[in-house]
Design a protein around this motif. Sequence first.
Motif, PDB file in Angstrom:
ATOM      1  N   SER A 136      20.387 -37.202 -14.967  1.00 44.02           N
ATOM      2  CA  SER A 136      19.575 -36.392 -15.966  1.00 44.02           C
ATOM      3  C   SER A 136      20.214 -35.177 -16.208  1.00 44.02           C
ATOM      4  O   SER A 136      19.500 -34.320 -17.103  1.00 44.02           O
ATOM      5  N   TRP A 137      21.162 -34.616 -15.634  1.00 42.12           N
ATOM      6  CA  TRP A 137      21.874 -33.186 -15.793  1.00 42.12           C
ATOM      7  C   TRP A 137      21.970 -32.637 -17.162  1.00 42.12           C
ATOM      8  O   TRP A 137      21.269 -31.724 -17.383  1.00 42.12           O
ATOM      9  N   GLU A 138      22.531 -33.369 -18.043  1.00 38.93           N
ATOM     10  CA  GLU A 138      22.634 -32.727 -19.438  1.00 38.93           C
ATOM     11  C   GLU A 138      21.244 -32.620 -20.219  1.00 38.93           C
ATOM     12  O   GLU A 138      21.042 -31.951 -21.187  1.00 38.93           O
ATOM     13  N   GLY A 139      20.217 -33.859 -20.064  1.00 38.43           N
ATOM     14  CA  GLY A 139      19.128 -33.830 -20.698  1.00 38.43           C
ATOM     15  C   GLY A 139      18.486 -32.515 -20.059  1.00 38.43           C
ATOM     16  O   GLY A 139      17.668 -31.904 -20.812  1.00 38.43           O
ATOM     17  N   ILE A 140      18.313 -32.343 -18.743  1.00 41.27           N
ATOM     18  CA  ILE A 140      17.391 -31.188 -18.230  1.00 41.27           C
ATOM     19  C   ILE A 140      18.126 -29.709 -18.751  1.00 41.27           C
ATOM     20  O   ILE A 140      17.071 -29.091 -19.256  1.00 41.27           O
ATOM     21  N   PHE A 141      19.578 -29.860 -19.274  1.00 38.58           N
ATOM     22  CA  PHE A 141      20.044 -28.496 -19.482  1.00 38.58           C
ATOM     23  C   PHE A 141      19.544 -28.392 -20.707  1.00 38.58           C
ATOM     24  O   PHE A 141      19.135 -27.263 -21.355  1.00 38.58           O
ATOM     25  N   TYR A 142      19.404 -29.412 -21.701  1.00 38.46           N
ATOM     26  CA  TYR A 142      18.922 -29.396 -23.083  1.00 38.46           C
ATOM     27  C   TYR A 142      17.488 -28.796 -23.108  1.00 38.46           C
ATOM     28  O   TYR A 142      17.140 -27.956 -23.973  1.00 38.46           O
ATOM     29  N   LEU A 143      16.746 -29.301 -22.157  1.00 38.75           N
ATOM     30  CA  LEU A 143      15.061 -29.193 -22.042  1.00 38.75           C
ATOM     31  C   LEU A 143      15.040 -27.566 -21.742  1.00 38.75           C
ATOM     32  O   LEU A 143      14.401 -26.696 -22.329  1.00 38.75           O
ATOM     33  N   VAL A 144      16.049 -27.094 -20.860  1.00 36.26           N
ATOM     34  CA  VAL A 144      15.879 -25.415 -20.552  1.00 36.26           C
ATOM     35  C   VAL A 144      16.529 -24.759 -21.446  1.00 36.26           C
ATOM     36  O   VAL A 144      16.010 -23.669 -21.713  1.00 36.26           O
ATOM     37  N   THR A 145      17.435 -25.264 -22.242  1.00 35.82           N
ATOM     38  CA  THR A 145      18.356 -24.215 -23.199  1.00 35.82           C
ATOM     39  C   THR A 145      17.960 -24.332 -24.710  1.00 35.82           C
ATOM     40  O   THR A 145      18.079 -23.603 -25.482  1.00 35.82           O
ATOM     41  N   GLY A 146      17.543 -25.897 -24.973  1.00 37.53           N
ATOM     42  CA  GLY A 146      17.568 -26.065 -26.486  1.00 37.53           C
ATOM     43  C   GLY A 146      18.923 -26.565 -26.908  1.00 37.53           C
ATOM     44  O   GLY A 146      19.212 -26.386 -28.106  1.00 37.53           O
ATOM     45  N   SER A 147      20.123 -26.424 -26.063  1.00 36.75           N
ATOM     46  CA  SER A 147      21.576 -26.549 -26.602  1.00 36.75           C
ATOM     47  C   SER A 147      22.141 -27.547 -25.675  1.00 36.75           C
ATOM     48  O   SER A 147      21.625 -27.787 -24.548  1.00 36.75           O
ATOM     49  N   SER A 148      23.031 -28.037 -26.460  1.00 37.83           N
ATOM     50  CA  SER A 148      23.755 -28.971 -25.720  1.00 37.83           C
ATOM     51  C   SER A 148      24.866 -28.479 -24.929  1.00 37.83           C
ATOM     52  O   SER A 148      24.901 -27.267 -24.908  1.00 37.83           O
ATOM     53  N   LEU A 149      25.449 -29.189 -24.125  1.00 37.19           N
ATOM     54  CA  LEU A 149      26.543 -28.676 -22.948  1.00 37.19           C
ATOM     55  C   LEU A 149      27.642 -28.027 -23.794  1.00 37.19           C
ATOM     56  O   LEU A 149      28.267 -26.985 -23.652  1.00 37.19           O
ATOM     57  N   ALA A 150      28.063 -28.907 -24.840  1.00 41.43           N
ATOM     58  CA  ALA A 150      29.086 -28.364 -25.786  1.00 41.43           C
ATOM     59  C   ALA A 150      28.824 -27.056 -26.421  1.00 41.43           C
ATOM     60  O   ALA A 150      29.728 -26.037 -26.306  1.00 41.43           O
ATOM     61  N   ASP A 151      27.778 -26.814 -26.854  1.00 41.55           N
ATOM     62  CA  ASP A 151      27.034 -25.898 -27.381  1.00 41.55           C
ATOM     63  C   ASP A 151      27.161 -24.438 -26.536  1.00 41.55           C
ATOM     64  O   ASP A 151      27.405 -23.261 -26.592  1.00 41.55           O
ATOM     65  N   ALA A 152      26.747 -24.977 -25.133  1.00 38.45           N
ATOM     66  CA  ALA A 152      26.565 -23.916 -24.315  1.00 38.45           C
ATOM     67  C   ALA A 152      28.181 -23.378 -23.907  1.00 38.45           C
ATOM     68  O   ALA A 152      28.298 -22.113 -23.441  1.00 38.45           O
TER      69      ALA A 152
END
Length: 167
Positions: free
Chosen positions: A46-62
């Motif tokens: 779930s980690w990248e999906g959670i990150f997206y919900l928190v930030t609105g960004s993909s990990l690559a964009d982060a």
Amino acid sequence: MGMIQYYLRVDQKVLESFLEDSKVLIDVAYSKNESDDYALLDLDKSWEGIFYLVTGSSLADAFTNELPQLPLLFGPSQIDPELDMGYGPATFTSPEQTKEMYYIIKDLSREELAARFDPDKMFKEDLYPDIWDDENALDYLLDFFEDLRGFYKDAVENNQAMVMYLS
């Protein structure tokens, strides 16, 4: 199989033992037992999906934009750059940095996170694990987010550092 995100809440003494001899981390990480000095959280995929919900960004964009929430997944410091935990080295946040990350997520409501859930965009952004059209995908993310938030809360209350790694 897949890429599973793990978190260890550790006190300063345990963190220092990891930094002195990273093989201690292997022993702790793969024992799957908890002690008074550390606790383990498995976020499954779930980690990248959670990150997206928190930030609105993909990990690559982060990474590209150096988002301040990036330490939720990858701490700013590595335990040992030579120690591969499965998908790279373990990273960590100090107790103070852990507190900063907790304050980013502590007041996020399920409704606020759910409003950011956009399966089409998540597929387009190629977010892992590519399950966004499943009818249970949002609940999967929200439930694991609650686990993560509670884990961070406990770390802050106990003045602990956070070690994270993908395996």
